[in-house]
Scaffold this motif. Structure first.
Motif, PDB file in Angstrom:
ATOM      1  N   VAL A  45      32.315  50.126 -30.855  1.00  9.73           N
ATOM      2  CA  VAL A  45      32.848  51.037 -30.010  1.00  9.73           C
ATOM      3  C   VAL A  45      32.172  52.450 -30.295  1.00  9.73           C
ATOM      4  CG1 VAL A  45      35.166  51.931 -29.010  1.00  9.73           C
ATOM      5  CG2 VAL A  45      35.210  49.786 -30.018  1.00  9.73           C
ATOM      6  N   LEU A  46      31.296  52.487 -29.953  1.00  7.61           N
ATOM      7  CA  LEU A  46      30.412  53.731 -29.917  1.00  7.61           C
ATOM      8  C   LEU A  46      29.535  53.825 -28.686  1.00  7.61           C
ATOM      9  CD1 LEU A  46      28.694  53.228 -33.485  1.00  7.61           C
ATOM     10  CD2 LEU A  46      30.308  54.806 -32.704  1.00  7.61           C
ATOM     11  N   MET A  47      29.423  55.317 -28.400  1.00  8.03           N
ATOM     12  CA  MET A  47      28.577  55.717 -27.164  1.00  8.03           C
ATOM     13  C   MET A  47      27.279  54.966 -26.730  1.00  8.03           C
ATOM     14  SD  MET A  47      30.909  56.890 -25.138  1.00  8.03           S
ATOM     15  CE  MET A  47      30.084  57.310 -24.057  1.00  8.03           C
ATOM     16  N   SER A  48      26.568  55.218 -28.232  1.00  8.53           N
ATOM     17  CA  SER A  48      25.513  54.220 -28.252  1.00  8.53           C
ATOM     18  C   SER A  48      25.409  52.860 -27.713  1.00  8.53           C
ATOM     19  CB  SER A  48      24.650  54.609 -29.425  1.00  8.53           C
ATOM     20  OG  SER A  48      25.606  53.920 -30.563  1.00  8.53           O
ATOM     21  N   SER A  49      26.374  51.972 -28.067  1.00  8.56           N
ATOM     22  CA  SER A  49      26.350  50.609 -27.738  1.00  8.56           C
ATOM     23  C   SER A  49      26.415  50.278 -26.475  1.00  8.56           C
ATOM     24  CB  SER A  49      27.781  50.069 -28.506  1.00  8.56           C
ATOM     25  OG  SER A  49      28.833  50.398 -27.725  1.00  8.56           O
TER      26      SER A  49
END
Length: 335
Positions: free
Chosen positions: A194-198
């Motif tokens: 749950v990361l924006m980069s993912s």
């Protein structure tokens, strides 16, 4: 080989055609603090705070200059982006992709519809809606957009609320939906972190997400979130301070009192965030929604009920009829 390459993008090497959904909760991720991200964010925020404390006027002037520059040279981009995101999310929602659940196949919703809607409003818009909800219609009624209607007229009254709905209605929610859907799909359908980069894994690859490019994305996401939260806290503090001043018959609200209000709001915010979505955020959102509904009913019944019955449908119809005009409205019409 091609199929194996595609299958490798899914957790456990499952072929895409056989994936019923993979939740991030089922993955064996080792969540560790990225020191590079933390250090860069901390240094940036502390430097900004030091600038504000040591040179308040300079920071205010620089912020005003940056705002004017962005709106002057990129106002068109913001308008185009908002329109594109709106139509894209409508296409996603009402097209075949809208039937894909943001979770496992057959999985039941974790929260009730009431709690879900309450958390959307409380965590999505929050104090911004309470502050600008009354402010924007009055501002546009007194000072309509150039070349539209005369100020302080019935036309200005309708146009003011239409303009406000344009800012806080479907286009704003489309922005939230775009980010929320991508994060939810990646985490609860593809098993990503749950990361924006993912959410950029399909573009930059898993190595890119774990490398420098992913860190840059996460750094910008954290800084943007912190600045957005700080702005919300500041607006909320000013609004609460003014309410206390009027209700309590106090004099001018000074800086220590505002700092005290910010401290209380921050403590509540941190407590609700630490307690998790299932507890603190959900409880506070439900309470907030109940109070909002009570206030709305009170205003509707005690206020000019007949006027509101006529006014609200007219604004909705006018908004739908003028959506494309509002999207097209830009600096080409004047400053």
């Amino acid at each position: 080989m091609h199929q194996a390459g595609q299958a490798g993008n899914y957790p456990h090497g499952v072929h895409p055609a056989l994936v019923p959904g993979v939740s991030v909760d089922d993955q064996r991720y080792d969540y560790r603090t990225d020191r590079v991200v933390v250090v860069v964010v901390a240094v940036t925020i502390l430097a900004f705070l030091a600038w504000g404390l040591l040179d308040t006027e300079g920071l205010a002037a620089a912020s005003e200059t940056a705002l004017v520059w962005v709106t002057t040279y990129f106002g068109w981009f913001c308008s185009v982006l908002a329109a594109v995101v709106l139509f894209f999310m409508l296409w996603i929602g009402f097209g075949r992709y809208g039937r894909i659940p943001l979770g496992l196949d057959g999985e039941k919703p974790e929260y009730t519809t009431f709690s879900w809607v309450a958390m959307l409003f409380a965590a999505g818009m929050g104090v911004g809606l309470l502050f600008f909800g009354p402010y924007e219609p009055m501002q546009y009624y007194l000072e309509p957009a150039p070349g539209t209607v005369d100020p302080q007229t019935r036309e200005a009254m309708h146009r003011a609320l239409v303009q406000t709905v344009f800012h806080w209605g479907p286009q704003a929610w489309a922005m939230y939906a775009l980010v929320g859907a991508t994060v939810a799909y990646g985490a609860y359908r593809r098993g990503r972190t749950v990361l924006m980069s993912s959410i950029f894994e399909s573009l930059i690859g898993r190595d890119g997400v774990r490398g420098a490019r992913g860190r840059i994305i996460d750094i910008f996401a954290i800084i943007a979130t912190l600045f957005g939260t700080a702005a919300a806290l500041g607006i909320g503090a000013l609004q609460i301070g003014r309410g206390v001043q009027i209700a309590g018959g106090l004099g001018e609200i000074n800086t220590p009192m505002l700092l005290g209000i910010v401290a209380v709001l921050t403590a509540v915010f941190i407590t609700s965030a630490v307690s998790g979505v299932a507890r603190g955020i959900r409880y506070l959102s439900n309470i907030n929604m109940v109070f909002a509904v009570i206030v709305a009913i009170f205003v509707f019944l005690v206020g000019p009920t007949l006027f509101l019955v006529n006014f609200i449908p007219s604004v909705i119809a006018q908004y739908l009829s003028e959506t494309l005009t509002l999207i097209a409205y830009s600096a080409s019409y004047g400053e």
